[in-house]
Write a protein that holds these residues in place. Structure first.
Motif: not given
Length: 422
Positions: A1-9, A329-331, A335-342, A411-415
């Motif tokens: 996920m790009r930084l711009s996507d995180s900002l938009s969300l 939603e975080i899980g 699950a689809i590959g989102g990073k903890a940093s995003s 970010s630390k939640l188990d998916p």
């Protein structure tokens, strides 16, 4: 996920929770409004004070028989008993008599001009059927007073030493008085007879508009000689004012030192006695007033910081609630590959956006509130840019501080656990 996507969300999430966002923004905005509003009002007061004291001569100083002490907010509560007694003693110092003021003018040998003046009080000035309000200041002066105080004649002449000595009933009027008594043609006041507290005077001079501020109206004045004032008005035990005008402002310290040496024997002070007179410069008075407002600015800062601290706690709680609500939603994102940093970036952006929205609204409201106060002082529109930038930076820090813990927790939640969360 790009930084711009995180900002938009983060921005979309903020818009979708209008009530929660609105309450938090309002709390932050209130703190910033209190801070910026008070600071803007203080800036308006500073501007008005500088305008007031700039009306006085820049190259001059006044000798007072007692000190002028300026304090606000109880800043002198810790004064010792010895200091209080010393201040009381200085306030009870004897006034400058006519003989002392005249002796100083005659003995002062520094290359400067000395002025003697005597303030009376506010009076009513009239011509024919027109009368002023009882707010015109009557001052007895000599031939050097206008130069020392920065006045310029628009018509007529200044008082001469012969006028001062004889005490004739002549006067110089300010621009505001001329406009009041002769509204159609103020210049026609020259050589006309006017009444000052019922006493006839002939106008020999009209002053140019010097300007005014909320603290001082320098044009609503009538000047006559101090001997005329002593002869016709009950001046009682009023103190004479002594002013000194130097040609070069760099000569001010030497001029003050010479004045001390001249005045001490006139005041009959022994070698071991302290001076019972004080030197006052217009810029030092303004500086004292402005410095005394520092405690008010500090109080405003404290109020703003307390409110922002409370807002930061509220914002953190709201972000924690948001984490709990969006656990599934975080899980799914993980699950689809989102990073903890995003995920961490999304929640931090959301917290900062809410905080900065509060800053924007608070700054706008604070500037408006402060300048409403400035309107009553007659100042121009004031924007304290330094405090505006400080407010934006502070709210950004508050947003980051309030969002770090919820963002790290998300970010630390188990998916697997997050997807099963109800």
């Amino acid at each position: 996920m790009r930084l711009s996507d995180s900002l938009s969300l983060a921005f979309n999430t903020t818009k979708s929770n209008k009530l929660r966002t609105g309450i938090t923004v309002a709390i932050i905005a209130f703190g910033i409004m209190a801070l910026i509003g008070i600071v803007t009002a203080i800036a308006a007061m500073n501007q008005s004070l500088n305008e007031s004291f700039s009306l006085m001569g820049a190259n001059s100083f006044t000798i007072m028989y007692r000190d002028i002490n300026i304090s606000m907010g109880g800043g002198n509560r810790n004064r010792t008993k010895k200091e209080s007694l010393k201040r009381k003693k200085s306030n009870e110092a004897k006034i400058f008599t006519y003989e002392e003021a005249k002796a100083f003018k005659e003995r002062y040998k520094f290359p400067a001009r000395v002025s003697i003046s005597l303030n009376y009080r506010n009076v009513i000035v009239g011509h024919g059927s027109i009368q002023s309000n009882p707010n015109v200041t009557l001052i007895g002066i000599d031939e050097n007073y206008l130069l020392l105080s920065g006045y310029t004649l628009s018509a007529g002449r200044n008082l001469t030493p012969i006028d001062v000595q004889s005490g004739n009933s002549i006067c110089i009027i300010g621009n505001s008085v001329a406009k009041k008594l002769f509204p159609a043609h103020p210049e026609q006041a020259l050589d006309q007879s006017i009444k000052v507290s019922g006493i006839k005077y002939r106008v020999v001079g009209i002053l140019k508009d010097k300007g005014s501020s909320s603290f001082m109206n320098a044009d609503n004045v009538v000047f006559t000689s101090y001997n005329n004032l002593r002869r016709l008005f009950p001046v009682g035990s009023r103190s004479f004012n002594i002013g000194v005008y130097v040609n070069d402002i760099n000569q001010m310290p030497a001029a003050i030192s010479e004045a001390k040496g001249t005045l001490r024997p006139i005041r009959k002070l022994r070698v071991d006695e302290e001076n019972n007179f004080y030197f006052l410069q217009s810029d030092s008075i303004a500086e004292a007033f402005i410095n005394s407002l520092g405690s008010v600015a500090a109080a405003a800062g404290l109020i703003g910081l307390i409110t922002l601290f409370s807002a930061a706690i509220g914002l953190m709680n709201i972000m924690l609630v948001s984490v709990n609500e969006r656990t599934r939603e975080i899980g799914l994102v993980k699950a689809i590959g989102g990073k903890a940093s995003s995920i961490k970036a999304q929640f931090l952006f959301e917290s900062v956006i809410i905080s900065l929205m509060g800053a924007v609204f608070g700054i706008i409201l604070g500037i408006l509130v402060g300048n409403i106060f400035g309107i009553f002082l007659g100042t121009t529109f004031v924007i304290p840019w330094g405090w505006v930038i400080a407010g934006v930076v502070t709210c950004t820090v508050v947003g980051l501080g309030a969002g770090i813990y919820p963002a790290v927790k998300a970010s630390k939640l188990d998916p697997i656990v997050a997807l099963r969360y109800e």
